[in-house]
Design an enzyme around this catalytic site. Sequence first.
Site, PDB file in Angstrom:
ATOM      1  CB  SER A  43      -0.975   0.003   1.183  1.00 55.82           C
ATOM      2  OG  SER A  43      -0.309  -0.219   2.397  1.00 55.82           O
ATOM      3  CG  HIS A  64      -0.844  -5.264   2.099  1.00 52.68           C
ATOM      4  ND1 HIS A  64      -0.205  -5.081   3.292  1.00 52.68           N
ATOM      5  CD2 HIS A  64      -0.830  -4.030   1.492  1.00 52.68           C
ATOM      6  CE1 HIS A  64       0.177  -3.809   3.415  1.00 52.68           C
ATOM      7  NE2 HIS A  64      -0.199  -3.149   2.333  1.00 52.68           N
ATOM      8  CG  HIS A  72       5.970  -8.937   8.028  1.00 57.75           C
ATOM      9  ND1 HIS A  72       6.937  -8.139   7.472  1.00 57.75           N
ATOM     10  CD2 HIS A  72       4.852  -8.182   8.117  1.00 57.75           C
ATOM     11  CE1 HIS A  72       6.422  -6.938   7.262  1.00 57.75           C
ATOM     12  NE2 HIS A  72       5.156  -6.931   7.629  1.00 57.75           N
ATOM     13  NE  ARG A  97       2.320  -3.704  12.407  1.00 59.00           N
ATOM     14  CZ  ARG A  97       2.174  -3.857  11.092  1.00 59.00           C
ATOM     15  NH1 ARG A  97       1.683  -2.873  10.366  1.00 59.00           N
ATOM     16  NH2 ARG A  97       2.547  -4.978  10.501  1.00 59.00           N
ATOM     17  CG  ASP A 124      -3.375  -7.890   9.034  1.00 58.56           C
ATOM     18  OD1 ASP A 124      -3.891  -6.797   9.295  1.00 58.56           O
ATOM     19  OD2 ASP A 124      -2.543  -8.043   8.123  1.00 58.56           O
TER      20      ASP A 124
END
Length: 440
Positions: free
Chosen positions: A241, A271, A318, A327, A373
């Site tokens: 992105s 993604h 990743h 995160r 995620d």
Amino acid sequence: MGQLKDHFYNNAIKSAEDIKALIKEHGETVIDNVTLSQVYQGMRGIVGLVTETSLLDSNEGIRFRGFSIPELVEKLPHVEGGSQPLPEGLFHLMLIGEIPTEEDVDHLSAVFARRSHVPNYVFDAIEALPLHTHPMTQFSIAIMALQTESLFAKAYGEGINKKEYWNYIYEDTMNLIARLPRIAAYIFRRKYRNGDHIQPNGMLDWAANFAHMLGYEDEGFRELMRLYLTIHADHEGGNVSAHTTHLVGSALSDPYLSFAAGMNGLAGPLHGLANQEVIRWIEEMNKELNTDAPSKEQIADYIQKTLTQGKVVPGYGHAVLRKTDPRFIAQMEFAKKYCPDDALVQTVWNIYEVAPPILQSTGKIKNPWPNVDAHSGALLKHYGLIEEDFYTVMFGVSRALGVLASLCWDRVYGFPIERPKSVTTAQVKQWLNKEISSLE
Ligand code: HAX
């Protein structure tokens, strides 16, 4: 010129001058070697971009302008009585390069509220789409519809000096960020709440107003939104992105066109769409096992089954990170405080215990640890935002902060159109056979 804009330009132009000197002195210095496998396998690890807003360390995770997520949680302003960072603060940090004061953040909240008006034809464009259109497709189309508002496109058409580009990119950036929560909330309420729309509340901060327009007034959910919109904002420049927004912007496509392109990349399951896929994967597992609390043994079997079926385990792995994503940890900390007994949250934590050794044992997955995620959907479900198809739109609202701040820097730097060299396999073979001397 506004104070923030002034401050941004002064910092960025100083840095642009440093870069000129740097290139003059060291422009021919070789900084990287590229292997054939890197060329064929997603350009992994090739240093080829400059992004000032954040930097990813494969073992430590993301730092925004030098600050880790725990540092941001501590240092960025919160609302009174709150503990989560305000995303306006992170935007200020990424744009200016300095930790903001509470007044800076209040100012930004007010600027975003003031600029948040979305013209009706954008809602009409959304309404023209069938209701079953994926929310990310609706989001991208709405951003494209809003492109008529681009001050950069208008000014370029009128023939501005290239030294002025940044000025209009900045204005478009501020307007677009201000409007995205309204657009996203409209898509949500149209698709999942019978079109019962909620007007913005200009007294709220950017994240709380988004929560309000989605239909959630719970202070816990507002705090979650502040954290969520902060931690998803940026992940250095090479992810799909960010890189797409930067690449399209390098053609001097305006921020609306560039950001919509970035969002089309975020909508991919490897993604941003992974946040939706994680929840679907868990729910399919629960359905198959007829439980909402699968045991660790059952989870392990289901992971093996997923791998045997040639599918990915969403939320794990990743391209750069080689440790648990900070995160993920930040969301885990939030969950420990606000919803430690939630069954879905418990399952996410059980997967975290079980998945890494199994993924590691395949011998090919380079990072067996969870990414951002893996956790986010469980928190949203806890607060009743159960429509997982919408989760990537929320990610997109946040991602705007990083990629658009970067676009402002790109234009002050005067970065040229991006144009790496590609090769053909026939040419590669000729080169390997020494029939040609170089691939350039
Ligand atoms: N489950 C199963 N297989 C996986 C895997 C996973 N979670 N992660 C990697 N692999 C596989 C790859 O598909 C690849 O297989 P092949 O050699 O057969 O093609 C192999 O392991 C090596 O891949 P890698 O080098 O470890 O990983 P990549 O850099 O190629 O890909 C991905 C990184 C994030 C795309 C990958 O780990 C993945 O598909 N994960 C699941 C989807 C996901 O969670 N995506 C979100 C990532 C974070 C993000 O961008 N959020 O927005």
